[in-house]
Structure formats: structure tokens, C-alpha cells
Design an enzyme around this catalytic site. Structure first.
Site, PDB file in Angstrom:
ATOM      1  CG  HIS A   1      -0.381   0.373   2.430  1.00 29.77           C
ATOM      2  ND1 HIS A   1      -0.469   1.458   3.148  1.00 29.77           N
ATOM      3  CD2 HIS A   1       0.173  -0.518   3.292  1.00 29.77           C
ATOM      4  CE1 HIS A   1       0.012   1.319   4.464  1.00 29.77           C
ATOM      5  NE2 HIS A   1       0.433   0.269   4.499  1.00 29.77           N
TER       6      HIS A   1
ATOM      7  CB  THR B   1      -5.018 -20.024   2.360  1.00 29.18           C
ATOM      8  OG1 THR B   1      -5.438 -21.332   2.824  1.00 29.18           O
ATOM      9  CG2 THR B   1      -5.704 -19.970   0.889  1.00 29.18           C
TER      10      THR B   1
ATOM     11  CB  CYS C   1       2.535   4.522  14.230  1.00 28.47           C
ATOM     12  SG  CYS C   1       2.843   3.962  12.274  1.00 28.47           S
TER      13      CYS C   1
HETATM   14  C1  LIG Z   1       4.266   2.170   6.483  1.00 26.18           C
HETATM   15  C2  LIG Z   1       5.775   1.554   7.129  1.00 26.18           C
HETATM   16  C3  LIG Z   1       5.827   0.208   7.823  1.00 26.18           C
HETATM   17  C4  LIG Z   1       4.656  -0.490   8.163  1.00 26.18           C
HETATM   18  O1  LIG Z   1       4.168  -1.133   6.894  1.00 26.18           O
HETATM   19  P1  LIG Z   1       2.725  -1.661   6.993  1.00 26.18           P
HETATM   20  O2  LIG Z   1       2.437  -2.256   5.779  1.00 26.18           O
HETATM   21  O3  LIG Z   1       1.732  -0.406   7.325  1.00 26.18           O
HETATM   22  O4  LIG Z   1       2.699  -2.552   8.147  1.00 26.18           O
HETATM   23  C5  LIG Z   1       7.024   0.029   8.080  1.00 26.18           C
HETATM   24  N1  LIG Z   1       8.173   0.819   8.069  1.00 26.18           N
HETATM   25  C6  LIG Z   1       8.139   1.835   7.195  1.00 26.18           C
HETATM   26  C7  LIG Z   1       9.288   2.650   7.006  1.00 26.18           C
HETATM   27  C8  LIG Z   1       6.827   2.455   6.776  1.00 26.18           C
HETATM   28  O5  LIG Z   1       6.704   3.680   6.315  1.00 26.18           O
END
Ligand SMILES: *Cc1c(COP(=O)(O)O)cnc(C)c1O
Length: 393
Positions: A202, A238, A326
Site C-alpha cells: 500500500h 492460504t 502511528c
Molecule cells: C508504513 C511503514 C511500515 C509499516 O508497513 P505496513 O504495511 O503499514 O505494516 C514499516 N516501515 C516503514 C518505513 C513504513 O513507512
């Protein structure tokens, strides 16, 4: 609805329409379990292999070194926990940095509670890892160095190749959290001596809930999820077939469009940075001026409270962030801004704007015009600013 400008692409990105199109048949038509024997399902197994190959190609890796996960956080957890366990016989020391994502920092803290020792290396005022400190931290018991490719808050790109060389010289495994860098920067795992690399769909116009961990052939690493034989018995369950098709399609798309997209983003990003620094007083750019992600700008405004800034930008239809998604909601200033040496009160007045290829200079004009007004308005309400102005006279 009024104007909406999405400038929080470090938090997540829009799933590209062609990615959604590629995924849809895997929900409704080709929904078979890839592990089943009948021919209805066999195409899905092949489809997964194809995506694995496509992703491996973008990194100069081979397909059997790509393991699908549920995203960046899982990949980071896996890389640290499973290495710690598999190499505990060799040593119990891990080196990382003070500016990692919480998926790394909190995993490292978890390992510390279980007998591992972790060194958190400092960064300089631009957010670059201090290589002499990193070298000095190496012990005979060091089993892993984990340094992010580029920072999610301030955008600073790390000297990954140099770090990889240091790790290789000392026979230490090297992991990099490339969740922000993947799709924006060219990455070759051999050139940079990377043993493990985390990425997340994403963050590069793929779907949420799917990521991958690159694990170099020969690295001893334990299974992360026990169960079936999926992902070479290392991550059971899966397969998320639509997600895998989505992340593979997004990876190809990101690689094919990268040069043009990045050139455009850098131009718009620099226009944004130049206007803000020139037109808004008592403001600084956080992160390295040039060695930064093409889509990232991060500013601190003195005498301004970051949360108020975000709310007022939101009222103008501008989606921005004060740091990482976060940590927002908590009152602590960002650990990254503190690590580059900002005092608490300045770190509190910070704003991260992360663009995408659709953002134009006209959009930036709208943002900066509003930002100027909002910053001036908030300062006018600040007693600290009033004192400061009085003292200047
Ligand atoms: C967004 C991010 C994550 C976490 O990824 P998720 O797919 O949301 O769990 C980890 N490290 C960095 C540097 C990020 O920007």
C-alpha cells in the site's frame, strides 16, 4: 464536496486502477485455493509464481528469495525475530538506529526483554546514520544490522551501500526496511549487500494487507507462521491471491513509471520546499536537502502547534501529517525529530507533506498560500510568539 488534496502518501497511497482491475477476477472467478490439485486452482499457483518473479526482477533477486507477508510491519517483525532466533548460537547483539519505524523499534525492544542486546545508533542533524558510530558498535556477538533505506518522516535516504559493505566485511547479516524507498528509489540487493528487505504494497499504489520480505538464499531464518507448506514452509496460511496479484502488478507499475514519476515529483517537491522556506519565517526543513525521498517534505514552524496546524489544513481540504500515522494521537514528539536534535517545542510544530505524481505546482500554490495564513494565524494566538516579537524590538 470541496477541494481535496491528499498529501499524506507516506501514510498510504491510492491503489492504482489497473492494480484493482488485475485483482478483481481473483475474488470472483479464480477464487480457488492455490494448494488444491484440480485444474481450476492450478492457474492461481502459476499466477503467484509470476508475481514473485516480477517482484524479484525489480530488486535483482531471484523468485525463491521473495516471501509474501501481510505488510511492512510483519516483514520487519519476521526479519528481526526469526534472525535473532536462528542466529542466537552465534551471538545476541543487534544494531539498528534511533530513527527506525516502530515496527523495527518495538520489535527490537521486545527482543531486548528476551535477552538480546540492541545498540540504537545515532543520526546526524540531517537524519543520516553516523557510520563511524555504527562501525564502533560492532561486536564479535553482533548478528544483525537493520537500517531503514529511507525514513518515513523526514525522507532522508541512508548510505545503504556503505552499510551493506560494513556488514559484509564483518560477516553480519544486513536487513533494510525499504517500505518507503521501494518504488521510489532504484534498489539492487546485490550491489547494496542486502540480506533481507521489507516492503509493503500500500506504500506504492498496491493494496493494503500485503507485503513481502526478501530473504537472500543461504540466510538461516526460521518460519514465522507455522502451519501449511506455503511460502516454502516459512509463512503458512492460504495465500492472499488477490493481494499477491495486486502487489505484483503495483511493483511492475512502479518500476516502469519510476523515472518519469520521480523526476516530476522532485520538481514539485522542490517548488514546495523553496516556497515554504522563502515565504514563511522561523521555519526549517527537516531531513537532508537533496538525499531525500522524491515525494517528501517535512517542516518545523516555531511557535506553532502541529495538531492545530493539521486541523486547520484539514478545513481547507488538505490531508497532511505531523509525522508518522502511528505516533499521531500521542502527545510525545516524534522520536525521529528528537533524534536529529530538535528541541521538544520545535518538534511539536512539525508538518509532513508527502506528494504523489498527480500533485501539481498549482496544488502546491494552494497549499502554501493557505499554510502561510494558518501559520500566521496560529502565531498571532501564541503568547510565546508575542514575547518573542517583543524581545526582537
Ligand atoms: C508504513 C511503514 C511500515 C509499516 O508497513 P505496513 O504495511 O503499514 O505494516 C514499516 N516501515 C516503514 C518505513 C513504513 O513507512
Amino acid at each position: 464536496m470541496g477541494k481535496l488534496l491528499y498529501l499524506d502518501n507516506a501514510a498510504t497511497t491510492k491503489t492504482a486502477p489497473e492494480v484493482v482491475d488485475a485483482m478483481l477476477p481473483y475474488f470472483t472467478e479464480h477464487y480457488g485455493n492455490p494448494s488444491s490439485v484440480y485444474s481450476f486452482s492450478s492457474g492461481n499457483k502459476e499466477m503467484i509464481s509470476k508475481q514473485r518473479e516480477a517482484i524479484a526482477d525489480t530488486l535483482g533477486a531471484s523468485a525463491n528469495e521473495i516471501y509474501f507477508t501481510a505488510g511492512g510491519s510483519e516483514s520487519d517483525n519476521w526479519a528481526l525475530k526469526a534472525t535473532a532466533e536462528a542466529y542466537a548460537g552465534k551471538g545476541n547483539h543487534i544494531i539498528t538506529t534511533k530513527i527506525e519505524h516502530h515496527a523495527i523499534l518495538h520489535t527490537a525492544q521486545y527482543l531486548e526483554k528476551r535477552g538480546f542486546e540492541v545498540t540504537y545508533v545515532d543520526v546526524d542533524e540531517d537524519g543520516k546514520v553516523k557510520l563511524d558510530e555504527l562501525k564502533a558498535a560492532i561486536r564479535p556477538t553482533t548478528i544483525l544490522i537493520s537500517v531503514m533505506f529511507a525514513n518515513n518522516e523526514i525522507g532522508t535516504i541512508q548510505p545503504i551501500k556503505e552499510i551493506g559493505e560494513i556488514a559484509k566485511e564483518h560477516g553480519i547479516l544486513f536487513h533494510t526496511d525499504a517500505v518507503q524507498a521501494y518504488g521510489q528509489l532504484p534498489i539492487n540487493v546485490d550491489e547494496c549487500h542486502i540480506d533481507m528487505l521489507s516492503a509493503s504494497g500500500h506504500k506504492f499504489n498496491g493494496p493494503k494487507g500485503i507485503g513481502f520480505l526478501y530473504i537472500r538464499k543461504g540466510v538461516k531464518i526460521r518460519s514465522f507462521v507455522h502451519g501449511g507448506a506455503q511460502e516454502r514452509k516459512r509463512r503458512a496460511g492460504t495465500e492472499n491471491v488477490p493481494g499477491i496479484v495486486g502487489i505484483g502488478t503495483a511493483a511492475k507499475r512502479a518500476a516502469n513509471t519510476r523515472e518519469e514519476r520521480v523526476a516530476k515529483e522532485i520538481e514539485v517537491r522542490d517548488y514546495l520546499i523553496d516556497r515554504v522556506l522563502k515565504e514563511i519565517p522561523y521555519c526549517r526543513l527537516n531531513g537532508h536537502r537533496t538525499d531525500r525521498l522524491p515525494n517528501n517534505a517535512n517542516f518545523s514552524f516555531r511557535f506553532v502547534e502541529g495538531e492545530s496546524l493539521l486541523i486547520m489544513l484539514d478545513m481547507k481540504g488538505i490531508c497532511a501529517s505531523s509525522g508518522s500515522a502511528c505516533t499521531s494521537g500521542s502527545l510525545d514528539p516524534s522520536h525521529v525529530l528528537l533524534a536529529i536534535g530538535l528541541p521538544h517545542e520545535i518538534a511539536h510544530g512539525s508538518l509532513r507533506l508527502t506528494i504523489n505524481e498527480e500533485i501539481t505546482k498549482e496544488d502546491i500554490d494552494y497549499v502554501v498560500d493557505n499554510l502561510k495564513e494558518i501559520v500566521a494565524h496560529l502565531r498571532n494566538m501564541s503568547p510565546l510568539y508575542e514575547d518573542f516579537v517583543k524581545k526582537q524590538k
